[in-house]
Design a protein around this motif. Structure first.
Motif, mmCIF file in Angstrom:
data_model
loop_
_atom_site.group_PDB
_atom_site.id
_atom_site.type_symbol
_atom_site.label_atom_id
_atom_site.label_comp_id
_atom_site.label_asym_id
_atom_site.label_seq_id
_atom_site.Cartn_x
_atom_site.Cartn_y
_atom_site.Cartn_z
ATOM 1 N N MET A 1 1.084 -0.799 -0.177
ATOM 2 C CA MET A 1 0.288 0.138 -0.152
ATOM 3 C C MET A 1 0.895 1.094 0.083
ATOM 4 O O MET A 1 1.552 1.535 0.765
ATOM 5 N N THR A 2 0.971 1.849 -0.841
ATOM 6 C CA THR A 2 1.440 3.487 -1.088
ATOM 7 C C THR A 2 1.055 4.089 -0.199
ATOM 8 O O THR A 2 -0.423 4.340 -0.823
ATOM 9 N N THR A 3 1.398 5.791 -0.322
ATOM 10 C CA THR A 3 0.632 6.707 0.962
ATOM 11 C C THR A 3 0.752 7.885 -0.456
ATOM 12 O O THR A 3 1.572 7.397 -0.908
ATOM 13 N N THR A 4 0.214 8.501 -0.171
ATOM 14 C CA THR A 4 0.244 10.039 -1.315
ATOM 15 C C THR A 4 0.172 11.037 -0.326
ATOM 16 O O THR A 4 -0.350 11.633 0.522
ATOM 17 N N SER A 5 0.894 11.509 -0.867
ATOM 18 C CA SER A 5 1.533 13.084 -0.397
ATOM 19 C C SER A 5 -0.240 13.982 -0.645
ATOM 20 O O SER A 5 -0.304 14.168 -1.756
ATOM 21 N N ALA A 6 -1.020 15.269 0.228
ATOM 22 C CA ALA A 6 -2.098 15.001 0.141
ATOM 23 C C ALA A 6 -1.366 16.931 0.292
ATOM 24 O O ALA A 6 -0.435 17.195 0.933
ATOM 25 N N PRO A 7 -2.853 17.120 -0.233
ATOM 26 C CA PRO A 7 -2.161 19.115 -0.166
ATOM 27 C C PRO A 7 -2.274 19.755 1.498
ATOM 28 O O PRO A 7 -2.929 18.978 1.978
ATOM 29 N N ARG A 9 -2.195 22.694 4.842
ATOM 30 C CA ARG A 9 -2.659 24.235 4.531
ATOM 31 C C ARG A 9 -1.913 25.135 5.657
ATOM 32 O O ARG A 9 -2.394 26.016 5.530
ATOM 33 N N CYS B 201 -12.092 17.864 3.674
ATOM 34 C CA CYS B 201 -11.271 16.829 3.193
ATOM 35 C C CYS B 201 -9.965 17.434 2.492
ATOM 36 O O CYS B 201 -10.581 17.114 1.731
ATOM 37 N N ASP B 202 -8.887 16.803 2.913
ATOM 38 C CA ASP B 202 -7.242 17.483 1.693
ATOM 39 C C ASP B 202 -7.599 16.086 1.079
ATOM 40 O O ASP B 202 -6.832 15.824 -0.190
ATOM 41 N N SER B 203 -7.475 14.907 2.033
ATOM 42 C CA SER B 203 -6.760 13.949 0.665
ATOM 43 C C SER B 203 -8.030 12.672 1.310
ATOM 44 O O SER B 203 -8.661 12.675 3.308
ATOM 45 N N TRP B 214 -7.860 2.494 -0.924
ATOM 46 C CA TRP B 214 -8.017 3.622 -1.629
ATOM 47 C C TRP B 214 -7.366 4.567 -0.812
ATOM 48 O O TRP B 214 -7.571 4.962 0.457
ATOM 49 N N ASN B 215 -6.362 5.454 -1.802
ATOM 50 C CA ASN B 215 -5.361 6.306 -0.824
ATOM 51 C C ASN B 215 -5.180 7.699 -1.781
ATOM 52 O O ASN B 215 -4.494 6.946 -2.838
ATOM 53 N N GLY B 216 -5.405 8.217 -0.995
ATOM 54 C CA GLY B 216 -5.264 9.806 -2.420
ATOM 55 C C GLY B 216 -5.251 11.015 -1.893
ATOM 56 O O GLY B 216 -6.482 11.313 -0.827
ATOM 57 N N THR B 217 -5.538 11.654 -2.728
ATOM 58 C CA THR B 217 -6.274 13.378 -2.510
ATOM 59 C C THR B 217 -7.497 13.868 -2.825
ATOM 60 O O THR B 217 -8.443 12.544 -3.669
ATOM 61 N N GLN B 220 -7.384 13.339 -6.230
ATOM 62 C CA GLN B 220 -7.345 12.070 -7.275
ATOM 63 C C GLN B 220 -9.274 11.577 -7.220
ATOM 64 O O GLN B 220 -9.492 10.875 -8.046
#
Lengths: 450, 323
Positions: A1-7, A9, B201-203, B214-217, B220
């Motif tokens: 499982m990879t993680t995604t960098s989120a924007p 604030r 939420c941002d993500s 599922w994992n993401g912004t 996405q």
């Protein structure tokens, strides 16, 4: 499982706040103390500890009888100290186990009931600190309640009855000052077994997660202890019972004080405290604080297991009751009751206004035995005291036999009663014409069983 | 941005008897990020939050909160961490204020907002001295948020924070959380209703049966979403269905209750509605049933193996039934 960098604030996190200097256990202790003080059950306990002795004294005031079955019971109208000791005796049997259950039996399970484990454990305090603070708070309140009961019972005794000398457990008079000191020490000694019961209540609370089990558990243990005290002749099991230290103070009230049972039972109390708290901590440390669905509440399952294990344990203890040396023997009983009879006979004579020369002794030959039973162990005994009284003109003396029915407990304390034909009525007139308790009517004594 | 994230969980596993409540979950939440933790009931959201709070111990994997390990002495890992799992619980025999005072006693942090401040912030100042036993569910929820704010948190873990709140309360929470995130607070927000958190939420991290599916912004997720679903009422539903067939990006059909449902991709709705009008079909009602994210959420979290074979409007219907 990879993680995604989120924007995000903000570019930087808020600064870490400063930390307090005080210890974690103490902050939990303060919080728990506050919670306990706010609970109705704690307030009712405190009220009972203060008002209970007054109510007991008030009932005695309107009754002509005395709680003669309790140690010092016949003296409650004669010395204020006796009243405090009777309260202590009752508290040791039932009052303190009940108090420990109500105070500490819901200490941990309440967090389950209210669902607040997740609230308190998500602050800054660790499980160790929570446990330590809770234990400390429960112990503090237990000691405070013992102190309240002691002060209340002493106060009511001294106010309503007075600070007269107290007849000790060897039949000798204890001066008011000495009696006061001994009563205080007796209450102090009771703190250890109270803490043992408090620890046991907490163990029930942690293990069962049920307030009912936590509150009732210590009372059931006290009941089992009372029953086990009636079974078996051996001293070992009896000394290992959790409430045994409540008997430790008895030896202080004899002419030749004995401390063996006090030391052993105090050690036993410490062992109970350490064992109960260790077991509680082991359970709490390993526990997962999951939400408990109604269908999976563990309280009753564990409670049933605890009850089953307890029954087996009680049965084993009952079987083991004869193990170890025998504490109650004819020789020990005779060695205790003979000088005591001498002392109280002289005391009776003093009440009648007769002058007793210092060091006066009766010539008494005693024998103790049991009807149809081996003369060993607690139970009903009969002691015959043959008093040889020199008579002018008679050769060489007259023999006056006095028979006492003696009820001996496993802790070595006994109550001896004799028919009025031998020793006179319960109430007699002293030299001043006052109605006073006949010291020969009911005799309390204790001897060392070790 | 600091190198150490607010939450870093790796390979988390938690078993309850034979059930794997959490099964190899990885999770990262950065400072200032608002991450939605989504999943249907029983997906493992609350268990994951309990693991993060240290209330349950993982069978495998590691957790790092604000750079500290949960096993660190004196609960260092929970310093700066606040929030609640499931419904916030308090001592009912104490007032709301007394509960907060008691919790503040258990905190190491100083210099944060006062109890009056946080009670004011959650609109409980007027009931602060009342016993919690008299509080409604929504009031308890607000008290739980107040208790979290009391710690001046750098990481907020919240389990369905708007559950039980009235619309005004939910809006207030919805305004508060982004404000905290702007100050650098990392927020992990659990919900089984994506509609409640999709605008916050941002993500997102979506859980199903204890696994991350599922994992993401948010962008996405929007990009992969199947489209919005609408309920359509016209003066001639059969013609409306026929016209839909001629419009790419529009899928239409009848739901089990007979209502016409259309699923439209982004930008395809207006041409379709105009076409209905030009064809003499009067639109009497056009109501959004399911947002794109709700459809996507349902697709991700459904246990049905045939989910991929459903037509978009059927997917919307199932999502609607779920919500």
């Amino acid at each position: 499982m990879t993680t995604t960098s989120a924007p995000t604030r903000a570019a930087s996190p808020a600064p870490a706040p400063a930390t307090r200097a005080h210890g974690g256990v103490w902050s939990v202790y303060r919080a728990e103390r506050r919670k306990l003080a706010a609970q109705l059950s704690t307030r009712l306990l405190a009220l009972t500890c203060v008002v209970g002795p007054f109510a007991f004294a008030a009932i005695l005031q309107v009754q002509s009888g005395t709680p003669a079955d309790a140690l010092f019971g016949v003296w409650v109208h004669s010395s204020g100290f006796a009243l405090s000791l009777v309260v202590l005796g009752f508290a040791g049997s039932w009052g303190f186990p009940l108090m420990a259950g109500v105070l500490a039996g819901d200490m941990f399970s309440a967090e389950d009931r209210y669902g607040t484990w997740k609230t308190v454990l998500t602050r800054s305090r660790s499980r160790e600190e929570m446990f330590g603070g809770k234990v400390l708070a429960a112990m503090t309140f237990a000691v405070a309640l013992v102190g309240l009961t002691a002060l209340s019972s002493l106060l009511v005794g001294l106010v309503l009855v007075g600070d007269q000398s107290l007849v000790g457990l060897s039949g000798a008079l204890l001066s008011p000052g000495r009696a006061f000191l001994l009563v205080l020490v007796s209450w102090l000694i009771s703190v250890l077994p109270v803490l043992a019961y408090t620890s046991l209540a907490m163990l029930f609370s942690v293990a069962s997660r049920s307030g009912i089990v936590g509150v009732i558990g210590p009372i059931l243990v006290a009941l089992a202890t009372q029953l086990l005290d009636l079974i078996g002749r051996g001293v070992t099991v009896h000394m290992l019972l959790i409430g045994s230290a409540f008997d430790g103070w008895h030896g202080l009230f004899t002419t030749h004080p004995f401390y063996g049972p006090l030391v052993v039972s105090s050690l036993v109390s410490v062992i109970w405290i350490v064992a109960c708290l260790s077991a509680s901590w082991m359970i709490l440390r390993r526990r997962d604080f999951i939400g408990t669905p109604a269908t999976h509440r563990p309280g009753w399952t564990i409670a049933v297991r605890v009850v089953a294990v307890s029954i087996v344990l009680i049965a084993l203890l009952a079987i083991a009751g004869n193990r170890g040396p025998v504490g109650v023997t004819a020789a020990r009983l005779r060695a205790s009751i003979t000088p005591e009879f001498n002392n109280i006979t002289l005391l009776q004579q003093q009440l009648f206004g007769r002058t007793i020369p210092p060091g006066a002794q009766l010539d008494v030959v005693s024998s103790c035995g049991r009807h149809g039973a081996t003369p060993r162990g607690p139970g009903d005994w009969t002691c015959t005291l043959d008093v040889y009284i020199p008579q002018p003109g008679k050769v060489p003396f007259t023999q006056t036999p006095v028979a006492y029915d003696v009820s001996v407990q496993s802790n070595g304390c006994y109550k001896a009663e004799s028919p009025p034909a031998y020793v006179g009525q319960q109430m007699i007139r002293d030299a001043q014409g006052h109605s006073v308790v006949n010291p020969l009517f009911v005799v309390y004594g204790c001897f060392d069983t070790l | 941005m600091p190198a150490v994230p607010a939450v870093r969980a790796t390979g988390l596993v938690k078993r309850y008897e034979q059930t794997r409540a959490i099964d190899g979950v990885d999770l990262v939440v950065q400072h200032g990020e608002m991450r939605g933790l989504l999943g249907p009931n029983g997906a493992g959201k609350s268990t994951l939050l309990r693991l993060l709070f240290g209330l349950v111990r993982p069978d495998a994997g590691s957790i790092e909160l604000l750079g500290s390990l949960p096993d660190a002495p004196n609960s260092l890992a929970l310093q700066g961490v606040a929030g609640f799992v499931e419904d916030p619980s308090f001592y009912p025999y104490l007032s709301g204020r007394a509960n907060l005072e008691l919790l503040a006693e258990l905190d190491d942090e100083t210099g944060g907002p006062s109890i009056d401040d946080v009670l004011e912030r959650v609109d409980l100042a007027h009931r602060g001295d009342d016993r919690v036993s008299g509080y409604s569910t929504g009031m308890r929820q607000r008290l739980g948020i107040a208790a979290a704010l009391l710690r001046s948190p750098r990481l907020l873990l919240l389990d369905e924070p708007t559950s039980g709140l009235d619309p005004a309360g939910a809006r207030a929470v919805g305004a508060l959380l982004p404000e905290l995130a702007t100050q650098g607070v990392a927020v992990l927000l659990s919900s089984h209703l994506i509609g409640e958190v999709e605008h916050l939420c941002d993500s997102f991290t979506v859980l199903r049966n204890g696994r991350v599916v599922w994992n993401g912004t948010a962008r996405q997720l929007q990009g992969q979403a199947p489209g919005s679903a609408y309920a359509l009422a016209t003066n001639d539903d059969d013609r409306a269905l026929g016209i839909a067939d001629d419009h790419p990006g529009v899928s239409a059909g009848r739901l089990q209750n007979g209502v016409v449902a259309i699923t439209v991709e982004e930008g395809c709705l207006d041409p379709y509605v105009l076409a209905l009008g030009q064809s003499g079909v009067a639109v009497r009602r056009l109501e959004q049933l399911v947002s794109p994210l709700e459809s996507m959420f349902f697709a991700l979290t459904s246990d049905e193996t045939s989910i991929d074979q459903l037509k978009p409007y059927e997917l919307a219907e199932k999502a609607l039934a779920r919500t």
